[in-house]
Write a protein that holds these residues in place. Structure first.
Motif, PDB file in Angstrom:
ATOM      1  N   PRO A 103       0.818  -1.218   0.000  1.00 21.69           N
ATOM      2  CA  PRO A 103       0.000   0.000   0.000  1.00 21.69           C
ATOM      3  C   PRO A 103       0.849   1.263   0.000  1.00 21.69           C
ATOM      4  CG  PRO A 103      -0.882  -1.593   1.563  1.00 21.69           C
ATOM      5  CD  PRO A 103       0.434  -2.135   1.100  1.00 21.69           C
ATOM      6  N   ALA A 104       1.942   1.266   0.762  1.00 19.41           N
ATOM      7  CA  ALA A 104       2.785   2.461   0.841  1.00 19.41           C
ATOM      8  C   ALA A 104       3.338   2.842  -0.526  1.00 19.41           C
ATOM      9  CB  ALA A 104       3.917   2.237   1.830  1.00 19.41           C
ATOM     10  N   ARG A 105       3.612   1.879  -1.378  1.00 19.06           N
ATOM     11  CA  ARG A 105       4.094   2.173  -2.731  1.00 19.06           C
ATOM     12  C   ARG A 105       2.960   2.590  -3.656  1.00 19.06           C
ATOM     13  NH1 ARG A 105       8.732  -2.199  -4.544  1.00 19.06           N
ATOM     14  NH2 ARG A 105      10.112  -1.939  -2.737  1.00 19.06           N
ATOM     15  N   LEU A 106       1.740   2.161  -3.331  1.00 18.41           N
ATOM     16  CA  LEU A 106       0.602   2.471  -4.200  1.00 18.41           C
ATOM     17  C   LEU A 106       0.144   3.919  -4.053  1.00 18.41           C
ATOM     18  CD1 LEU A 106      -1.570   1.298  -6.172  1.00 18.41           C
ATOM     19  CD2 LEU A 106      -2.991   0.923  -4.148  1.00 18.41           C
ATOM     20  N   TRP A 107       0.119   4.446  -2.824  1.00 11.89           N
ATOM     21  CA  TRP A 107      -0.451   5.777  -2.592  1.00 11.89           C
ATOM     22  C   TRP A 107       0.139   6.848  -3.505  1.00 11.89           C
ATOM     23  CZ3 TRP A 107      -3.826   3.136  -0.538  1.00 11.89           C
ATOM     24  CH2 TRP A 107      -3.762   2.475   0.680  1.00 11.89           C
ATOM     25  N   PRO A 108       1.482   6.961  -3.651  1.00 11.47           N
ATOM     26  CA  PRO A 108       2.022   8.030  -4.502  1.00 11.47           C
ATOM     27  C   PRO A 108       1.639   7.896  -5.971  1.00 11.47           C
ATOM     28  CG  PRO A 108       3.721   7.162  -3.037  1.00 11.47           C
ATOM     29  CD  PRO A 108       2.567   6.215  -2.970  1.00 11.47           C
ATOM     30  N   MET A 109       1.258   6.698  -6.418  1.00 15.66           N
ATOM     31  CA  MET A 109       0.899   6.487  -7.817  1.00 15.66           C
ATOM     32  C   MET A 109      -0.498   7.005  -8.156  1.00 15.66           C
ATOM     33  SD  MET A 109       2.202   2.553  -8.334  1.00 15.66           S
ATOM     34  CE  MET A 109       3.836   2.000  -7.831  1.00 15.66           C
ATOM     35  N   LEU A 110      -1.290   7.343  -7.146  1.00 22.43           N
ATOM     36  CA  LEU A 110      -2.700   7.653  -7.364  1.00 22.43           C
ATOM     37  C   LEU A 110      -2.993   9.141  -7.498  1.00 22.43           C
ATOM     38  CD1 LEU A 110      -4.194   5.063  -4.870  1.00 22.43           C
ATOM     39  CD2 LEU A 110      -3.870   4.821  -7.330  1.00 22.43           C
TER      40      LEU A 110
END
Length: 290
Positions: free
Chosen positions: A65-72
């Motif tokens: 999840p921590a890697r996903l947040w900046p992609m959104l």
């Protein structure tokens, strides 16, 4: 953790597992990451992980999840998030689907039935504890899938081929303070609203027929009887609007999502209902002094 998992990488042989769902789970970023860490408890270095957010026909994937947040980008909330982890030795597989809609659905499968049951119960208790108060009052219990299909780990939460049943959740505090009294109070307010509406309608009809149908034998209606019409009308407005406001607020809290940014939700229907309840209450009080 290794690279993103292959969705076709299934375990051969027999596994044990359970599938459940909890309504109205609204998480912050920190809570979503805590849920992920809970799901990964007991996994070892060869585990494969993937976190996916889908909207329309597009999807964004990352290992955590921590890697996903900046992609959104600048999104404020996610309502279709899937978190999945799997390892082969010993075989363990956990899937958590938050939304779309009101449900958070989760599946735990493993060779060791004790591990699968324990992790399932931990996830259930954790999710129930994050329900808002009104949602908990309205839904009461989480649900468990009855005889899920053999391919349950790879099945989407939106599939409709599963029968669900309410179940009790293990917890040292199965109910929150004031949960049962609140539920009873909502039912009482609803019943009083119905009674007030019936009383007003009876007096309106009695005005034209000359009979008081609220009394035994329907005696002739009197001016004193008719003077109660306002009291019943304003009471019905106040009580009905209060029930609608609670139901509307509950429906808003029922939508499962991960909130990426702090925000205050404003709902016109809820505000109008609260205002109507206040006006109705004032009208009811004024009728008592007429």
């Amino acid at each position: 953790m290794t690279d993103l998992m292959d969705p076709l990488d299934e375990q051969e042989g027999q596994t044990k597992g359970r599938e459940g769902r909890v309504a109205g789970v609204r998480l912050t970023v920190e809570q979503a990451e805590a849920l992920w860490e809970l799901a990964l408890g007991g996994f070892e270095g060869d585990a494969k992980t993937i976190v996916t957010y889908e909207i329309g026909g597009d999807s964004t994937k990352a290992r955590t999840p921590a890697r996903l947040w900046p992609m959104l980008g600048d999104r404020e909330a996610l309502d279709n998030l899937r978190m999945e982890a799997r390892q082969q030795e010993p075989y363990r597989h956990v899937t958590i689907q938050l939304g779309p809609g009101k449900w958070t659905t989760y599946t735990v499968r493993a060779e060791d039935p004790t591990w699968a049951l324990g992790r399932y119960e931990e996830l259930t208790e954790w999710l129930v504890a994050r329900q808002s108060f009104l949602v908990r009052v309205d839904t009461k219990r989480p649900e468990i899938a009855l005889t899920p299909p053999a391919d349950a780990p790879s099945r989407k939460a939106t599939d409709s081929d599963t029968t669900w049943a309410s179940r009790d959740v293990w917890s040292p505090r199965p109910t929150r303070p004031w949960e049962t009294p609140t539920s009873l109070a909502i039912m009482l307010i609803w019943a009083l609203a119905v009674c007030a509406t019936v009383g007003w309608l009876s007096l309106v009809v009695g005005q034209f027929t000359g009979r008081n149908y609220m009394e035994n034998g329907s005696p002739p209606i009197t001016p004193a009887d008719l003077s109660q019409r306002g009291f019943y009308l304003w009471s019905a407005i106040a009580l009905g609007a209060a029930v609608f406001a609670v139901k509307r607020a509950t429906a808003l809290k029922m939508r499962t999502q991960v909130q990426l940014k702090p925000r205050k939700e404003y709902d016109t229907g809820t505000v109008i209902s609260i205002a109507a309840a206040v006006v109705g209450a004032v009208g009811t009080v004024l009728q008592l002094f007429k």
